[in-house]
Motif scaffolding. Structure first.
Motif, PDB file in Angstrom:
ATOM      1  N   UNK A 137      55.158  25.637  68.801  1.00  0.00           N
ATOM      2  CA  UNK A 137      56.053  26.054  67.729  1.00  0.00           C
ATOM      3  C   UNK A 137      55.277  26.827  66.675  1.00  0.00           C
ATOM      4  N   UNK A 138      56.035  27.451  65.764  1.00  0.00           N
ATOM      5  CA  UNK A 138      55.469  28.229  64.656  1.00  0.00           C
ATOM      6  C   UNK A 138      56.034  27.667  63.356  1.00  0.00           C
ATOM      7  N   UNK A 139      55.161  27.459  62.375  1.00  0.00           N
ATOM      8  CA  UNK A 139      55.607  26.953  61.079  1.00  0.00           C
ATOM      9  C   UNK A 139      55.116  27.889  59.969  1.00  0.00           C
ATOM     10  N   UNK A 140      56.036  28.206  59.056  1.00  0.00           N
ATOM     11  CA  UNK A 140      55.736  29.133  57.956  1.00  0.00           C
ATOM     12  C   UNK A 140      56.013  28.407  56.644  1.00  0.00           C
ATOM     13  N   UNK A 141      55.009  28.330  55.791  1.00  0.00           N
ATOM     14  CA  UNK A 141      55.147  27.594  54.532  1.00  0.00           C
ATOM     15  C   UNK A 141      54.772  28.492  53.353  1.00  0.00           C
ATOM     16  N   UNK A 142      55.760  28.989  52.620  1.00  0.00           N
ATOM     17  CA  UNK A 142      55.451  29.744  51.394  1.00  0.00           C
ATOM     18  C   UNK A 142      55.214  28.789  50.224  1.00  0.00           C
TER      19      UNK A 142
END
Length: 788
Positions: A137-142
Motif C-alpha cells: 500500500x501507499x500512505x501519504x501524510x501531509x
C-alpha cells in the motif's frame, strides 16, 4: 553510474593529498590518500587507491564503507556530486519541463506504485521478499504545521548503490532497467508493464520542495539508507539510518520539505486528497491519506442544582451531552476501481452508470455507453458515454477543451486538456476514459505528441462513438434518440460542416421537421422512402422559426402537388445541408431560389407568355435596380408575388444571419447577396388588375405606388428585411386610408375637414410658409377654473 569521487587528478592535486593513517578522518569527503601508489584504509573506512597511468596523471578511486559511529557522534554521511551537467538539467526540470506544480504527487505516487509492482513481481519467484513487510500500500501524510509531505510505500526499496544510480543520475530509471533485464531474460516471462520510464519523475518534487529526504530499505540489504538533497544544489548526501524510531521494515519513505510559497497549498490534507483522486484514482494499490475527521460522542457532565436546592458532592446528578470530536485517521482515497480493465460481459449497466457519475460528477444516467479494447498497431482500452443532458453553456459547443476525455497511461491520469487530438470538436460532448500503454507523450507526460499513433486512436474512437449513437437511433423506443437529438443535434450538424470524411455516417443521424411531419422530426432515410419515383431532389426551406416555414409562400405549389419539404429552422441547418450537397444520389434543393424544377411543369401557351411579358417589363421598369428581373412564378398558387434569391447567392435566411454577425464583413454583403428575382402569380386578382393598368393606363400614379407596395410586401413575406421599415409603414397607412375611407358611415363634414386639412398641409408645404405655434399655456378650455 559511478559517483563523482572517482576521477582523474593531476600531479599537483595528488601532491596536496595527505596520508590519514594513524588518525581519524573528519569526514568521508575530507579523507586523504597516501602519496605514491598503493592502497591505504583510513580510520573512517575509506580506502584510497592510486594507480599511475601513462603521462603525469593519476587515477584515484575512493571506496566508501560505513564505519561504526562512536557514541554521541552524529553520522554526517557521504557527500556525492551529481553527474556533469546534472545541475543544468535539474533547472530545466523544475522551471521548464512541467506545466503544473501539482503533478509532483502523480509522479511520486507512480514511482511508489512501480516499487510495489516490482516487489510483487519478484515475490512470485522469491517469497522471502514479501515476508514481514506489511500490506502492499501507499500512505501519504501531509503536515500543515511543519510544512511537509511524507509518502511511504512498502515496495521493493533501494540499496545504497541503487540510490546512487537512480537518484544520483537524472533520467536513469530503475524501472526501465528492470524491464530491460526482463526482456533480455526470456525465462522471467513477459513485460510487467510498469509506469516510470523516463526517470525524471522523482525530481518533479523540487517543483514544490526546497529539501527532499528519502529513507529506503531494500529486502536485499540489512541496512537502511537515507538520501538527502537540497534544491538548486549540485550535490547530495547518502548516509545510513541509525535512529530506531525511523526504521522501515521494507520500502521507501519520501519526505518533502515544502517551499514557503507552496506550504499552505500542498500541505493541506484536502488538497492532497483531491490530487490523489484526480491523478491516481485508479492505481492498482490502495492509497491512504492522513485526514481530519469528526465523530459524535456522548460525555457526562455534572448538572448544576436548581435555585433553592442544595446537593452534596455525592448526590450530584450526571448529565449526558453529545459533542462533536475531531480526530485524525487514515482514509482510503482510491475507492473507485478502473472499470475499463474488467471484462465487459461481467459488468452490469448499473456499474457503468455509477462509474460515470463518480468520475464526471454527473447526476443523470448516461443515454448510452460503449466499452471496448483495441489491439493491433495501437493497444488501448476505453469506456465512452453519451451524457443524459446537453451542456448548460453554449460555449462548450465551440470550445474543444471541454475536459470530457480523461487520458490515462497504465491507470495513471495524464491529462484531460486536449485541443482536438483525440476527438473532433463536434463530438466534444462525449465523455469517457482512454487508457493506453504506448501513447507518444513528452517526458513530463502532460502533452500528447502528434503522431501516426494518435491519428489511429482518434479514428477508432470516432468510429466507436458513431456505433454507439447509431445504436440509440435504432432502438424501438424512439424517446432515447429524441432526447439525444434535442440535446446534441447541433453537434451532429456541426460535424456535417467540419468533417467531410464522415458524411455517410453523419447524414443518417440528422432529424428535421417537414411539411408532412410538423409535430415530429424525420430522418433523411424516411424522407427518401416516402418520395414518389418522379421526384429527383430533396426540397428544403430555411427560415427562423417553424411558423415562418409553414406559412412561407414558396411552399404553395409543392404542397398542392404533395411534395414534402424539410423545414430548416436553426441557424446551423442551412450550412450543414449545403455541405452535404447530396444524400443517396438526391440533390438538396432550396425552394426559395430561382430555377426551381418540380418535374411536371405544364407548357405555357404563347398567348400567356406574350400577355404577361408586357406586365413583367412594366413592373421591372418601375422597380429599377431593386430586382434583377421579373418573371412568371411556378411555385405560387395563392400569393400574388414572391421574391426569390439567385441560384448562387445567399438565401434570405442566410443574408439575415450574416447581417447579425458581430464581426461580419459588410463589404462582402452586397457581393454575396446576389440578384433578387421578382416572381408574380398570373392567376391572382392583384396581378390581373396591374396587368390591366399596364395596358390601359401605364402612367397611373396609383398603379406605380401599388407596384412599390407589392414589392415591399414580397420582401417581408419572402424573409428579407426592408431597408426602410418606417417608409413601408407610411405606404401601408396611405393605402389603408384609401381603402377604408367612408366605409362605415363617416359624416360628410368630417370628410370635408379631413380633405381640407390635407389640402392646406399640401399648400403650406409647397409655399414654404411657417406654421404659427401656439404655446400650451395659451390654450385653455372653457371648463378651466383659472380662466379669467
Amino acid at each position: 553510474m559511478a559517483p563523482a569521487l572517482s576521477g582523474t587528478l593531476g600531479a599537483s592535486s595528488v601532491a596536496a593529498l595527505r596520508p590519514c593513517a594513524g588518525r581519524r578522518a573528519p569526514s568521508a569527503a575530507t579523507s586523504a590518500a597516501p602519496r605514491g601508489s598503493g592502497a591505504v584504509r583510513c580510520a573512517r573506512g575509506l580506502r584510497w587507491e592510486a594507480h599511475r597511468s601513462r603521462g603525469r596523471s593519476l587515477r584515484v578511486r575512493c571506496d566508501a564503507a560505513v564505519a561504526e559511529k562512536p557514541a554521541g557522534e552524529e553520522a554526517s554521511g557521504e557527500k556525492f556530486e551529481y553527474q556533469a551537467e546534472v545541475s543544468r538539467l535539474m533547472d530545466l526540470i523544475v522551471h521548464s519541463l512541467y506545466s503544473h506544480k501539482e503533478v509532483f504527487l502523480r509522479e511520486l505516487v507512480s514511482n511508489a506504485s512501480d516499487a510495489l509492482d516490482k516487489l510483487r513481481f519478484l515475490g512470485v519467484t522469491d517469497s522471502s521478499l514479501l515476508a514481514d513487510g506489511g500490506e502492499l500500500e501507499i500512505r501519504i501524510k501531509p503536515d500543515p504545521d511543519a510544512g511537509t509531505i511524507t509518502i511511504t510505500d512498502a515496495g521493493v526499496g533501494m540499496t545504497k548503490d541503487e540510490l546512487k544510480d537512480c537518484l544520483g543520475t537524472i533520467a536513469q530509471s530503475g524501472t526501465s532497467k528492470f524491464l530491460k533485464a526482463l526482456k533480455e531474460n526470456k525465462d522471467l516471462g513477459a513485460d510487467n508493464g510498469l509506469i516510470g520510464q523516463f526517470g525524471v519523475g522523482f525530481y518533479s518534487a523540487f517543483l514544490v520542495a526546497e529539501k527532499i529526504v528519502v529513507s529506503t530499505k531494500s529486502p536485499k540489504s540489512d541496512k537502511q539508507y537515507v538520501w538527502e538533497a537540497v534544491a538548486d544544489s549540485s550535490s547530495y548526501i547518502i548516509k545510513e539510518e541509525t535512529d530506531p524510531e525511523k526504521m522501515l521494515t521494507r520500502g521507501t519513505q519520501i519526505t518533502l520539505f515544502l517551499r514557503p510559497d507552496d506550504k499552505y497549498e500542498f500541505a493541506d490534507p484536502s488538497r492532497i486528497q483531491g490530487l490523489v483522486k484526480n491523478y491516481s484514482q485508479f492505481v492498482s494499490f490502495p492509497i491512504y491519506t492522513w485526514q481530519e475527521k469528526s465523530r459524535t460522542v456522548e460525555v457526562e457532565e455534572d448538572e448544576e442544582p436548581k435555585e433553592g436546592e442544595e446537593a452534596t458532592e455525592g448526590e450530584k446528578k450526571k448529565k449526558k451531552k453529545t459533542v462533536t470530536e475531531k480526530y485524525w485517521d487514515w482514509e482510503l482515497a482510491n475507492e473507485t476501481k478502473p472499470i475499463w480493465m474488467r471484462n465487459p460481459r461481467e459488468i452490469e449497466n448499473t456499474e457503468y452508470n455509477e462509474f460515470y457519475k463518480k468520475t464526471f460528477n454527473e447526476f443523470l444516467d448516461p443515454l448510452a455507453h460503449t466499452h471496448f479494447t483495441t489491439e493491433g498497431e495501437v493497444e488501448f482500452r476505453s469506456v465512452l458515454y453519451v451524457p443524459g443532458m446537453a451542456p448548460l453553456s453554449n460555449e462548450e459547443i465551440m470550445n474543444p477543451k471541454t475536459k470530457n476525455i480523461r487520458l490515462y497511461v497504465k491507470r495513471v491520469f495524464i491529462s484531460d486538456d486536449f485541443d482536438g487530438e483525440l476527438f473532433p470538436r463536434y463530438l466534444s460532448f462525449v465523455k469517457g476514459v482512454v487508457d493506453s500503454n504506448d501513447l507518444p507523450l513528452n517526458v513530463s507526460r502532460e502533452i500528447l505528441q502528434e503522431s501516426r499513433i494518435v491519428r489511429i486512436m482518434r479514428k477508432r474512437l470516432v468510429r466507436k462513438t458513431f456505433d454507439m449513437i447509431e445504436e440509440i437511433a435504432e432502438k424501438e423506443d424512439k424517446e432515447d434518440y429524441k432526447k439525444f437529438w434535442e440535446s446534441f443535434g447541433k453537434f451532429i450538424k456541426l460535424g456535417c460542416i467540419e468533417d467531410t470524411g464522415n458524411h455517410k455516417r453523419l447524414a443518417p443521424l440528422l432529424r428535421f421537421h417537414s411539411s408532412k411531419n410538423e409535430g415530429d422530426t424525420i430522418s433523411l432515410d424516411q424522407y427518401v422512402e416516402s418520395m414518389p419515383e418522379s421526384q429527383k431532389a430533396i426540397y428544403y426551406i430555411a427560415t427562423d422559426s417553424l411558423q415562418s416555414a409553414k406559412t412561407a409562400p414558396f411552399l404553395e405549389k409543392l404542397v398542392q402537388k404533395d411534395i414534402e419539404v424539410l423545414y430548416l429552422i436553426e441557424p446551423i441547418d442551412e450550412v450543414a445541408i449545403q455541405n452535404l450537397q447530396t444524400y443517396k444520389e438526391k440533390k438538396f434543393v432550396d425552394i426559395s431560389k430561382e430555377d426551381l424544377e418540380l418535374g411536371d411543369e405544364e407548357e405555357e401557351t404563347k398567348e400567356t407568355k406574350q400577355e404577361f411579358t408586357l406586365l413583367c417589363d412594366w413592373v421591372k421598369q418601375q422597380l429599377g435596380d431593386k430586382v434583377a428581373k421579373v418573371q412568371i412564378s411556378k411555385r405560387l398558387s395563392s400569393s400574388p408575388c414572391v421574391l426569390v434569391s439567385g441560384k448562387f447567392g445567399w438565401s434570405a435566411n442566410m443574408e439575415r444571419l450574416m447581417k447579425a454577425q458581430t464581426l461580419g464583413d459588410t463589404s462582402s454583403l452586397e457581393f454575396m447577396r446576389g440578384r433578387r428575382i421578382f416572381e408574380i402569380n398570373p392567376d391572382h386578382p392583384i396581378i390581373k388588375d396591374l396587368s390591366a393598368a399596364c395596358k390601359n393606363e401605364p402612367d397611373c400614379t396609383e398603379a406605380k405606388r401599388a407596384v412599390e407596395l407589392l414589392y415591399e410586401a414580397a420582401l417581408i413575406s419572402s424573409g428579407y428585411t426592408p431597408e426602410s421599415p418606417a417608409e413601408l409603414g407610411g405606404k401601408i397607412y396611405e393605402m389603408m386610408a384609401i381603402a377604408l375611407g367612408g366605409r362605415w358611415g363617416r359624416s360628410d363634414t368630417e370628410k370635408a375637414e379631413v380633405s381640407t386639412g390635407e389640402a392646406s398641409a399640401e399648400a403650406d408645404s409647397s409655399e414654404g410658409t411657417v406654421t404659427e405655434v401656439i404655446e400650451p399655456s395659451e390654450v385653455r378650455p372653457e371648463s378651466d377654473p383659472w380662466r379669467d
